[in-house]
Motif scaffolding. Sequence first.
Motif, PDB file in Angstrom:
ATOM      1  N   ILE A 184     -10.743 -31.458  35.221  1.00 61.27           N
ATOM      2  CA  ILE A 184     -11.903 -32.365  35.221  1.00 61.27           C
ATOM      3  C   ILE A 184     -13.167 -31.594  34.871  1.00 61.27           C
ATOM      4  CG2 ILE A 184     -13.410 -33.788  36.688  1.00 61.27           C
ATOM      5  CD1 ILE A 184     -10.781 -34.571  38.222  1.00 61.27           C
ATOM      6  N   LEU A 185     -13.358 -30.435  35.499  1.00 66.51           N
ATOM      7  CA  LEU A 185     -14.548 -29.626  35.236  1.00 66.51           C
ATOM      8  C   LEU A 185     -14.557 -29.102  33.803  1.00 66.51           C
ATOM      9  CD1 LEU A 185     -14.839 -27.677  38.593  1.00 66.51           C
ATOM     10  CD2 LEU A 185     -16.205 -29.629  37.826  1.00 66.51           C
ATOM     11  N   ALA A 186     -13.394 -28.701  33.296  1.00 67.88           N
ATOM     12  CA  ALA A 186     -13.315 -28.201  31.925  1.00 67.88           C
ATOM     13  C   ALA A 186     -13.662 -29.293  30.928  1.00 67.88           C
ATOM     14  CB  ALA A 186     -11.923 -27.648  31.651  1.00 67.88           C
ATOM     15  N   ALA A 187     -13.256 -30.507  31.196  1.00 70.52           N
ATOM     16  CA  ALA A 187     -13.545 -31.623  30.283  1.00 70.52           C
ATOM     17  C   ALA A 187     -15.036 -31.942  30.258  1.00 70.52           C
ATOM     18  CB  ALA A 187     -12.746 -32.855  30.700  1.00 70.52           C
ATOM     19  N   GLN A 188     -15.729 -31.687  31.356  1.00 71.80           N
ATOM     20  CA  GLN A 188     -17.153 -31.998  31.432  1.00 71.80           C
ATOM     21  C   GLN A 188     -18.044 -30.800  31.131  1.00 71.80           C
ATOM     22  OE1 GLN A 188     -17.627 -33.546  35.376  1.00 71.80           O
ATOM     23  NE2 GLN A 188     -17.007 -35.604  34.762  1.00 71.80           N
ATOM     24  N   ALA A 189     -17.458 -29.655  30.981  1.00 74.72           N
ATOM     25  CA  ALA A 189     -18.242 -28.427  30.811  1.00 74.72           C
ATOM     26  C   ALA A 189     -18.961 -28.403  29.474  1.00 74.72           C
ATOM     27  CB  ALA A 189     -17.332 -27.216  30.922  1.00 74.72           C
ATOM     28  N   LYS A 190     -20.101 -27.738  29.478  1.00 75.86           N
ATOM     29  CA  LYS A 190     -20.873 -27.534  28.253  1.00 75.86           C
ATOM     30  C   LYS A 190     -20.241 -26.377  27.490  1.00 75.86           C
ATOM     31  CE  LYS A 190     -25.278 -25.734  26.800  1.00 75.86           C
ATOM     32  NZ  LYS A 190     -26.371 -24.915  27.256  1.00 75.86           N
ATOM     33  N   PRO A 191     -19.928 -26.565  26.215  1.00 75.76           N
ATOM     34  CA  PRO A 191     -19.327 -25.450  25.455  1.00 75.76           C
ATOM     35  C   PRO A 191     -20.294 -24.277  25.336  1.00 75.76           C
ATOM     36  CG  PRO A 191     -19.400 -27.484  24.152  1.00 75.76           C
ATOM     37  CD  PRO A 191     -20.108 -27.745  25.441  1.00 75.76           C
ATOM     38  N   ARG A 192     -19.743 -23.083  25.342  1.00 74.91           N
ATOM     39  CA  ARG A 192     -20.560 -21.877  25.202  1.00 74.91           C
ATOM     40  C   ARG A 192     -20.689 -21.520  23.723  1.00 74.91           C
ATOM     41  NH1 ARG A 192     -17.290 -18.482  29.620  1.00 74.91           N
ATOM     42  NH2 ARG A 192     -18.277 -19.336  31.466  1.00 74.91           N
ATOM     43  N   SER A 193     -21.797 -20.898  23.416  1.00 74.00           N
ATOM     44  CA  SER A 193     -21.967 -20.395  22.055  1.00 74.00           C
ATOM     45  C   SER A 193     -21.099 -19.142  21.911  1.00 74.00           C
ATOM     46  CB  SER A 193     -23.429 -20.046  21.791  1.00 74.00           C
ATOM     47  OG  SER A 193     -23.809 -18.922  22.570  1.00 74.00           O
ATOM     48  N   ALA A 194     -20.847 -18.736  20.679  1.00 71.41           N
ATOM     49  CA  ALA A 194     -20.032 -17.549  20.434  1.00 71.41           C
ATOM     50  C   ALA A 194     -20.698 -16.318  21.046  1.00 71.41           C
ATOM     51  CB  ALA A 194     -19.821 -17.359  18.943  1.00 71.41           C
ATOM     52  N   MET A 195     -22.005 -16.208  20.901  1.00 71.94           N
ATOM     53  CA  MET A 195     -22.718 -15.043  21.450  1.00 71.94           C
ATOM     54  C   MET A 195     -22.631 -15.015  22.971  1.00 71.94           C
ATOM     55  SD  MET A 195     -24.283 -12.301  20.873  1.00 71.94           S
ATOM     56  CE  MET A 195     -24.854 -12.299  19.210  1.00 71.94           C
ATOM     57  N   GLU A 196     -22.750 -16.166  23.594  1.00 79.70           N
ATOM     58  CA  GLU A 196     -22.666 -16.238  25.054  1.00 79.70           C
ATOM     59  C   GLU A 196     -21.263 -15.846  25.526  1.00 79.70           C
ATOM     60  OE1 GLU A 196     -23.834 -19.374  28.610  1.00 79.70           O
ATOM     61  OE2 GLU A 196     -23.588 -20.107  26.572  1.00 79.70           O
ATOM     62  N   SER A 197     -20.235 -16.297  24.832  1.00 79.64           N
ATOM     63  CA  SER A 197     -18.860 -15.939  25.183  1.00 79.64           C
ATOM     64  C   SER A 197     -18.632 -14.446  25.035  1.00 79.64           C
ATOM     65  CB  SER A 197     -17.872 -16.700  24.302  1.00 79.64           C
ATOM     66  OG  SER A 197     -17.950 -18.072  24.560  1.00 79.64           O
ATOM     67  N   LEU A 198     -19.129 -13.869  23.948  1.00 75.13           N
ATOM     68  CA  LEU A 198     -18.980 -12.428  23.732  1.00 75.13           C
ATOM     69  C   LEU A 198     -19.715 -11.625  24.797  1.00 75.13           C
ATOM     70  CD1 LEU A 198     -19.314 -12.194  19.859  1.00 75.13           C
ATOM     71  CD2 LEU A 198     -17.275 -11.777  21.227  1.00 75.13           C
TER      72      LEU A 198
END
Length: 65
Positions: free
Chosen positions: A14-28
């Motif tokens: 449920i949380l993953a479906a509602q989560a805001k996607p991260r930018s590539a830089m933020e993930s890195l």
Amino acid sequence: MRYRAFSWSAVERILAAQAKPRSAMESLTIEAREQLDEILRQIPVASRSTADYQALLEETAQRKP
């Protein structure tokens, strides 16, 4: 809004479906921070005396024409 989640995995979905996607830089950045934290928790390597390298310097000096 209410959800009927009866397990932790259901809550995660449920949380993953509602989560805001991260930018590539933020993930890195997050991945690099986690790796750095792991490296910093390791036991440090002891320093060596410069005398330990003297033999290497002498070998190099002998090879030069």
